[in-house]
Design a protein around this motif. Structure first.
Motif, mmCIF file in Angstrom:
data_model
loop_
_atom_site.group_PDB
_atom_site.id
_atom_site.type_symbol
_atom_site.label_atom_id
_atom_site.label_comp_id
_atom_site.label_asym_id
_atom_site.label_seq_id
_atom_site.Cartn_x
_atom_site.Cartn_y
_atom_site.Cartn_z
ATOM 1 N N PRO A 213 39.642 31.768 27.858
ATOM 2 C CA PRO A 213 39.922 32.210 26.485
ATOM 3 C C PRO A 213 38.921 33.255 25.996
ATOM 4 C CG PRO A 213 39.941 29.811 26.658
ATOM 5 C CD PRO A 213 39.375 30.324 27.940
ATOM 6 N N ARG A 214 39.405 34.151 25.175
ATOM 7 C CA ARG A 214 38.502 35.113 24.551
ATOM 8 C C ARG A 214 37.539 34.370 23.626
ATOM 9 N NH1 ARG A 214 42.300 40.283 22.771
ATOM 10 N NH2 ARG A 214 43.008 40.827 24.887
ATOM 11 N N GLY A 215 36.349 34.880 23.528
ATOM 12 C CA GLY A 215 35.365 34.247 22.665
ATOM 13 C C GLY A 215 34.463 33.264 23.378
ATOM 14 N N VAL A 216 34.738 32.992 24.660
ATOM 15 C CA VAL A 216 33.853 32.116 25.425
ATOM 16 C C VAL A 216 32.478 32.775 25.517
ATOM 17 C CG1 VAL A 216 33.365 31.264 27.750
ATOM 18 C CG2 VAL A 216 35.620 30.925 26.753
ATOM 19 N N GLU A 217 31.459 32.008 25.244
ATOM 20 C CA GLU A 217 30.108 32.574 25.215
ATOM 21 C C GLU A 217 29.319 32.284 26.479
ATOM 22 O OE1 GLU A 217 28.294 31.126 21.671
ATOM 23 O OE2 GLU A 217 29.546 32.367 20.341
ATOM 24 N N LEU B 91 35.205 36.006 45.203
ATOM 25 C CA LEU B 91 35.759 35.875 43.858
ATOM 26 C C LEU B 91 34.697 35.464 42.849
ATOM 27 C CD1 LEU B 91 39.169 34.208 44.739
ATOM 28 C CD2 LEU B 91 38.899 36.285 43.381
ATOM 29 N N GLY B 92 33.818 34.526 43.250
ATOM 30 C CA GLY B 92 32.769 34.083 42.338
ATOM 31 C C GLY B 92 31.877 35.232 41.911
ATOM 32 N N ARG B 93 31.524 36.097 42.856
ATOM 33 C CA ARG B 93 30.691 37.262 42.550
ATOM 34 C C ARG B 93 31.381 38.175 41.545
ATOM 35 N NH1 ARG B 93 31.297 42.348 44.060
ATOM 36 N NH2 ARG B 93 29.477 43.757 44.114
ATOM 37 N N ALA B 94 32.654 38.525 41.814
ATOM 38 C CA ALA B 94 33.364 39.469 40.946
ATOM 39 C C ALA B 94 33.555 38.899 39.544
ATOM 40 C CB ALA B 94 34.716 39.812 41.563
ATOM 41 N N ILE B 95 33.905 37.615 39.462
ATOM 42 C CA ILE B 95 34.123 36.987 38.154
ATOM 43 C C ILE B 95 32.819 36.931 37.363
ATOM 44 C CG2 ILE B 95 34.703 34.789 37.043
ATOM 45 C CD1 ILE B 95 36.761 34.397 39.360
ATOM 46 N N SER B 96 31.723 36.603 38.042
ATOM 47 C CA SER B 96 30.421 36.530 37.367
ATOM 48 C C SER B 96 30.005 37.894 36.834
ATOM 49 C CB SER B 96 29.361 35.991 38.335
ATOM 50 O OG SER B 96 29.679 34.675 38.748
ATOM 51 N N LEU B 97 30.151 38.930 37.645
ATOM 52 C CA LEU B 97 29.778 40.277 37.215
ATOM 53 C C LEU B 97 30.645 40.745 36.045
ATOM 54 C CD1 LEU B 97 29.214 42.024 40.682
ATOM 55 C CD2 LEU B 97 27.464 41.452 38.979
ATOM 56 N N TYR B 98 31.933 40.446 36.112
ATOM 57 C CA TYR B 98 32.848 40.868 35.046
ATOM 58 C C TYR B 98 32.489 40.181 33.729
ATOM 59 C CZ TYR B 98 37.256 41.920 32.663
ATOM 60 O OH TYR B 98 38.201 42.367 31.770
ATOM 61 N N LEU B 99 32.275 38.865 33.782
ATOM 62 C CA LEU B 99 31.942 38.122 32.566
ATOM 63 C C LEU B 99 30.614 38.585 31.980
ATOM 64 C CD1 LEU B 99 33.019 34.494 33.584
ATOM 65 C CD2 LEU B 99 34.141 35.984 31.915
ATOM 66 N N ALA B 100 29.638 38.836 32.857
ATOM 67 C CA ALA B 100 28.330 39.296 32.375
ATOM 68 C C ALA B 100 28.466 40.613 31.626
ATOM 69 C CB ALA B 100 27.372 39.437 33.553
ATOM 70 N N ARG B 101 29.299 41.505 32.130
ATOM 71 C CA ARG B 101 29.520 42.792 31.460
ATOM 72 C C ARG B 101 30.178 42.609 30.097
ATOM 73 N NH1 ARG B 101 31.856 47.071 35.937
ATOM 74 N NH2 ARG B 101 30.145 46.936 37.450
ATOM 75 N N LYS B 102 30.917 41.521 29.940
ATOM 76 C CA LYS B 102 31.584 41.251 28.665
ATOM 77 C C LYS B 102 30.691 40.477 27.703
ATOM 78 C CE LYS B 102 35.505 43.150 29.808
ATOM 79 N NZ LYS B 102 35.991 44.378 29.121
ATOM 80 N N GLY B 103 29.436 40.275 28.094
ATOM 81 C CA GLY B 103 28.493 39.609 27.210
ATOM 82 C C GLY B 103 28.466 38.104 27.327
ATOM 83 N N VAL B 104 29.132 37.546 28.335
ATOM 84 C CA VAL B 104 29.150 36.097 28.535
ATOM 85 C C VAL B 104 27.908 35.683 29.322
ATOM 86 C CG1 VAL B 104 30.421 34.148 29.531
ATOM 87 C CG2 VAL B 104 31.668 36.075 28.509
ATOM 88 N N LYS B 105 27.260 34.605 28.894
ATOM 89 C CA LYS B 105 26.120 34.062 29.620
ATOM 90 C C LYS B 105 26.648 33.265 30.819
ATOM 91 C CE LYS B 105 23.124 35.510 26.544
ATOM 92 N NZ LYS B 105 22.147 36.578 26.860
#
Length: 662
Positions: free
Chosen positions: A479-483, A494-508
């Motif tokens: 969901p959007r807004g996940v911090e 997949l874990g690497r790509a998802i982690s990098l993508y989320l980090a770029r979106k400001g997710v911890k």
């Protein structure tokens, strides 16, 4: 031409109208008439209980002098076995593709409509038994004669049987068939059969109950007639019923079975026996070639299609349909041993539903070993099925290996050789995109396909692991807004790509991995401004306060228990996690529903629902439709995740929704 032609063609156009949605079960007849459904249709699969009285009589020792119930059961079993063989051949592109007659694919609509193809076996066993157990059929000179006391064999009787079939039965069938093409009867009954434009071996027995009653009465003429002529025997029932099924399935199998030379050496054979291509014209042109098995009657009454023998020669020569290379290939593999029975050419009904094992299926376990030996002896990738996407031909191929074999290092050279040979064969044939499914792209096995690209830098096809779209699918379920997110299996592709993508979106992002070195390598790939969003973790306990878990490896019950109440497990682990936490939610494996332009799908992709495919499969198809010229192998480029997602949406692929999330 005859007067009903225009009405028949009108009904035929109605049957093929575009507003009929694929996948929705529908009746084949345009205006179903009385006695359309079989009396036991409400029973579903429980209809096979109708064989129990026969079995009881045999097992209790109450069978009569003819061993009637025993022979009825054996004949029924042989009819089922023969139908399986012809279904296997009819659907097996590896064995019969060269002489295909029609190349249009089948859909789930047809599979569902033909699901009761075997009702005639039950009907004929019951009707024959009723006649057999009657006190008498006729009386003459004070003596009553019953349909019983058969010798085991009578060779003269078998000749009489064949002659009676060639005369009265073929003649009556021809005119009955013509009558069924009169508009009113066609709309009420026979259009059910003709809804199958492209037939399979079992399509020949797919008719409404009323039609089967008429056919059963007609086909009883040789059996009763031979008895009246003094030549009936037990072998007569075997020869006629199994021989009838054989010819019926040959006529509907959609590949040319007969060689050309007998018809050239003995031209009169053209009038005594039909061919698959001969009857195929009846389904494609509707108002010609009405005969049962003998074209003589079409010749006599002017309904012989003038293209019959041209099509026969073309099909036998392998030029009736184009044999161009597919635009895209998706390479799958077996999962557990029983998954071999989920192949489209192994079991048509089972393959048309998501793969699920149950206790009854384990009866098939003894067959697994010989099948494994056959697969190992074949020693090469084979075609599972063919489809179309817009103007593109697409195919699903299968690596002859099961999931457990991918975890033995000793098997890697063999498996990689299968995959490499398939890639090179596809490249030589002109395939544009070659997708790697599931463990065929395992990082340890071949670096997500990069091994083959490095070894063969001049590949013309594009090799695609499809995991960019898989990553996009996982991310769009969050969901959007996940911090914050807790990622297990964080250093996988997949874990690497998802982690990098989320980090770029400001997710911890807390990345759990035992390798500090691998974590730092991934962190260094992240833009400097967002590296602070990536945190290294060595313990599952670090996810105790995070309700968004992204899971790429198996979690033990104890590990699942660590997650707080209300957690959503966003998973890309195969097999999926057991859903042990009732207070948490589990997303399904990323999958997409195919666009409407995808046709010819008649089987489910393993555990997927109908017309759903794994995200990596969809990724390969999107790669084709976009005309991308890069290989998608090795590490996932986070910059391409949104690009790939938008392309998938643009081409009509829709993410399969999950059940309600907590």
């Amino acid at each position: 031409m005859w007067k009903g032609d225009a009405r028949i063609l009108s009904a035929w156009r109605w049957l093929n109208r575009k507003d009929v949605k694929q996948g929705k079960k529908a009746k084949g007849a345009t205006q179903p008439g009385i006695l359309y459904e079989f009396p036991w249709e409400f029973m579903g699969s429980y209809k096979y209980l109708l064989f129990l009285p026969f079995l009881y009589v045999v097992c209790s020792g109450q069978d009569d002098a003819d061993n009637w119930c025993y022979h009825m059961l054996v004949i029924a079993g042989l009819r089922y076995a023969q139908s399986w063989v012809w279904n296997f051949l009819s659907r097996n592109h590896n064995l019969t593709d060269r002489t295909r007659i029609q190349d249009k694919g089948l859909d789930f609509n047809q599979v569902d409509r033909e699901d009761n193809w075997d009702d005639y076996i039950i009907l004929q066993a019951i009707v024959a038994s009723i006649v057999h157990y009657l006190p008498f059929l006729y009386c003459s000179n004070g003596v009553c004669h019953a349909y019983k006391d058969f010798p085991l064999y009578d060779n003269k009787g078998l000749i009489k049987l064949i002659l009676i079939h060639m005369g009265p039965t073929e003649f009556i069938y021809y005119w009955l068939h013509r009558a069924l093409h009169i508009h009113s009867l066609y709309a009420k009954y026979h259009s059910h059969h003709h809804a199958s434009f492209v037939t399979e071996a079992i399509s020949g027995s797919v008719h409404p109950f009323m039609e089967h009653l008429m056919y059963t009465a007609n086909f009883a003429i040789p059996l009763v007639g031979t008895w009246l002529a003094g030549g009936a025997s037990i072998s007569m029932f075997y020869l006629y019923l199994l021989g009838f099924d054989l010819l019926n399935m040959i006529g509907h199998c959609n590949f040319e079975f007969f060689p050309v030379w007998p018809f050239r050496v003995f031209p009169w054979l053209k009038y005594l026996i039909y061919t698959p291509s001969f009857h195929s014209l009846h389904h494609s042109r509707v108002h010609t070639n009405f005969c049962l098995f003998m074209p003589l009657y079409d010749y006599m009454y002017g309904t012989l299609d003038d293209k019959s023998w041209d099509l026969f020669y073309k099909a036998a020569a392998g030029v009736a349909v184009p044999h161009s290379a597919p635009s895209a290939v998706f390479l799958a593999h077996g999962t557990e041993f029983l998954s071999v029975f989920h192949l489209p050419f192994m079991t048509r009904s089972f393959a048309a539903h998501p793969f699920r094992t149950n206790l009854i299926m384990y009866i098939l376990w003894p067959l697994c070993l010989p099948l494994l030996l056959v697969i190992r002896l074949i020693g090469r990738v084979f075609i599972a099925d063919k489809h179309k996407l817009l103007q593109h031909r697409i195919e699903t191929w299968v690596t002859p290996a099961f999931a457990m074999e991918f975890f033995f290092r000793s098997q890697w050279p063999r498996i990689n050789s299968y995959i490499e040979d398939a890639i090179m064969s596809a490249d030589a044939a002109g395939v544009k995109v070659f997708g790697l499914g599931a463990l065929n792209k395992n990082e340890a096995l071949n670096g997500g396909g990069s091994l083959f690209v490095k070894k063969h830098p001049d590949l013309r096809l594009r090799l695609v692991h499809g995991n960019t779209l898989t990553a996009a699918a996982v991310l769009h379920k969050i969901p959007r807004g996940v911090e914050e997110a807790f990622v297990v299996g964080a250093t996988s592709k997949l874990g690497r790509a998802i982690s990098l993508y989320l980090a770029r979106k400001g997710v911890k992002v807390t990345m759990m991995t035992q390798s500090r070195e691998r974590f730092e390598g991934i962190r260094s790939d992240c833009p400097a401004a967002y590296r602070g969003n990536l945190k290294h973790s060595l313990s599952i306990e670090d996810g105790r306060n995070c309700s968004c878990w992204v899971v790429g490896r198996f979690l033990t019950p104890a590990e699942q228990k660590v997650a707080p109440r209300g957690t959503t497990f966003h998973q890309f682990v195969v097999p999926p996690l057991p859903e042990l936490r009732k207070d948490c939610s589990y997303t399904s494996l990323p999958a997409f529903t195919l666009p409407d332009s995808a046709t010819g799908f008649r089987s489910c992709e393993m555990t997927m629902e109908r017309r759903n495919v794994h995200a990596c499969h969809a990724g390969a198809l999107v790669h084709l439709l976009e005309g991308w010229t890069h290989h998608e192998v090795g590490a996932i480029d986070p910059d391409r995740i949104d690009v790939t997602w938008e392309a998938a949406e643009r081409h009509g692929f829709r993410l399969v929704p999950d059940k309600k999330i907590c």
